[in-house]
Each structure stands twice: as C-alpha cells, then as structure tokens.
Write a protein that holds these residues in place. Structure first.
Motif, PDB file in Angstrom:
ATOM      1  N   PHE A 369      38.456  32.779  37.947  1.00 55.65           N
ATOM      2  CA  PHE A 369      37.770  32.570  39.220  1.00 55.65           C
ATOM      3  C   PHE A 369      36.927  31.298  39.117  1.00 55.65           C
ATOM      4  O   PHE A 369      36.195  31.103  38.139  1.00 55.65           O
ATOM      5  N   LEU A 404      41.788  31.534  41.169  1.00 53.98           N
ATOM      6  CA  LEU A 404      41.302  31.779  42.524  1.00 53.98           C
ATOM      7  C   LEU A 404      39.900  31.215  42.713  1.00 53.98           C
ATOM      8  O   LEU A 404      39.165  30.987  41.747  1.00 53.98           O
ATOM      9  N   GLU A 450      45.228  38.598  46.329  1.00 54.02           N
ATOM     10  CA  GLU A 450      46.142  37.992  45.350  1.00 54.02           C
ATOM     11  C   GLU A 450      46.307  38.842  44.091  1.00 54.02           C
ATOM     12  O   GLU A 450      47.213  38.587  43.291  1.00 54.02           O
TER      13      GLU A 450
END
Length: 454
Positions: A369, A404, A450
């Motif tokens: 992330f 992400l 996702e």
C-alpha cells in the motif's frame, strides 16, 4: 496529569509518597490535597534533613541481584503491552553498552529523546551513576523552530545522541538540517532506533548533518532494557548495518527449525542467559506466561520477536521487521523494511506498508500500500517504476503481487508501522486497535475490491 494522578493513586493503596516534580513555577500553587500522600519535590527533599538542618549520608539498601526494580511495558506492537519486571541486573548492561562499547566517560553529554515509558528512558537516566551528563528531552525537538535541535547540540556540547528513526525521517523530509552557523564540533556519535532505520538515512546523516562522526542504528528491546547489537567504537560501520553484538550476549539468527542462518533472513534469538533478561511478567507467579510469550517457539532460546540478517562477511546485523510482519511470497522470505528502503525513495511516496494476504489454501502474496505525497498522483507508471526498482535492488521474487494506493498508514505511539493490524484486516482476522494512535486509518484496509477473490 494531576487529575489523572488522583484516580491512579486511589488504586495504589501501598504508596507512601507521591512526589510531584514541577516544571513551571505556577505549578506550586495548584491544589494537590486530594492526591493521597502527595507532595512537591522541594517538600520531599526537606524531609531528608536532620533536626539541626544537616543532611546525612545516603544509605544504600543492599539487595539481591534478582531483586525487582521496576516494571516496563512493551509498546504493544503485537497486542496489549506486556508488563515486564526488571531487576538490578540491567545496570550491568547499561554500563557495558555505554561505558565500554560507546566509550562514555565523565566528559560525555548524552542526549535521549525518549518518552518516560520507553526502556531507553530508564537506560539513559541510569547513566548518572557513571558520572555522565544526561539531557532528557520529551517531545518533538524541532517543535520550536527548524534548527532548535541543532542549537541545543552546540549549546549543551552534546557528544552522543539517541534519536528515534521516525524523527530522523522527519528531519530529512522537512529539510531541518544544520546551517553554516552550527559547528556540531562536540558531536561524536549519532544513534537511531525505536523502529527500523532505513539505509538511505546513512546518506542523509553524512551528507546533511555531519561527516566526521559515527552514525549507526542500534537494536535492543524492552525485554532486555539494553542492547543486543550496537555501535562499537573499535569497528568500522557499514551502511544499513549495526556493527557488533553486545559483549556477553549470545545472539543468533535462526530458521523455523531453530537452525542458525548466515546471510539469510531469520528470527533473532538469545541462546544463553544474560543479566538483563526480565525477571518475569507482573502477576505471572509461576513463570508460565513468560515461557509462553518468549520460549514457546524455540525451547531454551529467548525469541525477541524480530527478524534480521547477519552479514556473513562483516558480521553486522540488518533488522528487517517484527516476526509477525515477515512475508513469504513464492518461497522467498523477506522483511517489509527491505521493500520500504526501495519504495520510500520515490518522491511520489510519502509512506508505505507491505503485508501478506492468504487464500483458503494458505498461499501467500505480498500487498504493498502506498500513501502518495501531496501534489502527486497514483498511476500505472508509478507502479511500473516501483516494480522495476524492487526487482533491480532486490529480486523479481520480492516484487509484491498487488500495489495499491491508501490514504493513511496505521502507527502506534512509538512511531512503529502496525503491519500486523493491516494484515489482520485484509485477511478478515479479529484485531484490537487499542494501541493505534490513528485508528481511523484502519478503515482504508477493509473490503478493498482489488483484494477480493484471492
């Protein structure tokens, strides 16, 4: 703190005195009558005088080596903080670390930016018995001005500094560096710790702070109230590594079967007794809880809970992450800090967190992330460049399967990324958010589209 103290004292009936140290003159006018057995420091000191006004010599109580001295709480990285009971033995470790490895003496001035709850606060205050001058600072050292910390270094002629890696990151990101008006002539050693010290901080320190001094990370823990790996004044420093094992400490990096590793990531364990191991956990009368927390994985070996790798050539240590935060993707085991060292160099990335996701058959993939810096945007081009950089700097097997964007990263009060919380959420496991300072950040890891269907 006084209203809180009133309630705390009610639950501690054995207290004979509550000594309040005033930091402001007006504090002496505050009403402390409702704090049972409370008094200000100046009143307490006067109790030490004889009737004729003289001050008798201090009487030192002789106690056994395993006499309990104080309780120190862990930071709560893996759950609720654990109340560790420490004894007199930690003083030997403090003397070893500071007076022998770090070459402290009566001319030294040590700075520690440690909250009172940290183990380092106990260690640094104990330096007074060695005749060392100590500067204890709680709070953010650049709060008053961008150069306030460097002003203090020159004003107080500091020789040795310990500063959390999160603060060093802030100094780099904000550009709060010494000016041409700062000499920093007295400064011999800058140490950083509390969480993983990124390898690029070595470049920052030597290029922007001071060249002719030593900079190193150190590794210890609340469990030891001292160090396992630290700077040694007779050894060279290699970028990203902690140079030496502390004298008298037998530390190994081992695999899941307990076999020692060289040059590979594994769990750090202490294999022989040392004077500064905890006596136990508060109210753990038979020691069963201590054994469960620290000896259950590897019988006879004290598991610290951190992963690292020892360089087979230099014998230096690189800390990777907490044991609960290791990743094993396509058979390649690595620490989250290895990813951060690559990713957080990108100007678009202000922070990141990398955790494992498991499917029903317990196959594992890494999920990265990214928190994007203001003024930049998350894009496929950025993801592509990050994948390429990780592949080049590490290996293709280190490249996370999923990358992400996220709005915030969870941290605890000690400035440590809470990978375990993010991992539990994306794997739909129960968790306790009590130790998180920004619990609202956890919502960003729930039901991420996702990640569904893995």
């Amino acid at each position: 703190m006084l209203p809180k103290m009133k309630e705390i004292v009610k639950g501690l009936p054995s207290l004979e005195k509550v000594i309040i140290v005033s930091t402001k003159g007006e504090s002496y006018s505050k009403d402390i009558s409702e704090i049972k057995n409370g008094c200000f420091l100046n009143e307490f000191l006067e109790l030490g005088r004889e009737k004729d006004g003289s001050i008798p010599p201090i009487q030192f109580e002789q106690v056994s080596y395993d006499h309990p001295l104080f309780i120190n709480y862990t930071s709560g990285t893996t759950g609720l903080p654990k109340p560790l009971v420490h004894g007199i033995g930690y003083l030997l470790a403090v003397f070893r670390d500071f007076s022998m490895h770090l070459d402290a003496h009566r001319g030294s001035v040590y700075f520690s930016m440690s909250p009172v709850g940290w183990a380092t606060w106990n260690c640094f205050t104990s330096l007074l018995f060695a005749g060392v001058s100590v500067v204890l600072y709680e709070g953010v050292p650049f709060f008053r001005s961008p150069t306030y910390f460097w002003d203090l270094v020159d004003e107080l002629k500091m020789t040795h500094i310990f500063i959390p890696s999160s603060i060093l990151n802030d100094l780099q990101n904000r550009g709060y560096i010494p000016t041409k008006n700062h000499s920093l002539k007295s400064l011999k050693l800058l140490m950083s710790g509390g969480s993983v010290v990124k390898s690029q901080l070595f470049d920052f320190v030597y290029s922007s702070i001071k060249k002719d001094m030593a900079f190193t990370s150190v590794f210890g823990s609340t469990e030891f109230l001292g160090s396992c790996f630290l700077y040694e004044s007779t050894l060279p420093i290699y970028k990203g590594e902690i140079p030496a094992i502390s004298l008298g400490v037998n530390v190994e990096v081992i695999d899941e079967t307990g076999k020692p590793l060289d040059g590979e990531v594994g769990e750090l364990v202490v294999t022989k007794p040392i004077p500064n191991l905890p006596l136990g956990l508060w109210k753990d009368k038979d020691g069963s809880l201590l054994r469960e927390k620290y000896f259950y994985k590897y019988p006879g070996k004290f598991a610290i809970g951190d992963y690292g790798v020892i360089n087979p050539v230099t014998r230096g240590l690189t800390i990777c992450c907490r044991s609960d935060e290791t990743l094993k993707q396509r058979g390649c085991r690595f620490g989250s800090s290895e990813i951060y060292n690559v990713v957080e160099i990108f100007p678009e990335v202000t922070d990141s967190i990398c955790v494992s996701q498991y499917n029903k058959t317990m196959d594992e993939r890494a999920v990265l992330f990214l928190k994007i810096r203001d003024g930049y945007s998350f894009s496929e081009d950025l993801v592509s460049r990050i994948r390429e950089a990780i592949s080049n700097e590490l290996t293709i097997r280190h490249v996370p399967d999923i990358i992400l964007e996220v709005k915030d990263i969870p941290y605890n009060a000690n400035g440590k990324k809470m990978e375990i919380m993010a991992k539990k959420i994306i794997n739909r496991m129960p968790y306790n958010a009590e130790t998180i300072v920004n619990p609202e950040s956890l919502t960003y890891y729930e039901n991420v589209p996702e990640l569904q269907g893995f």
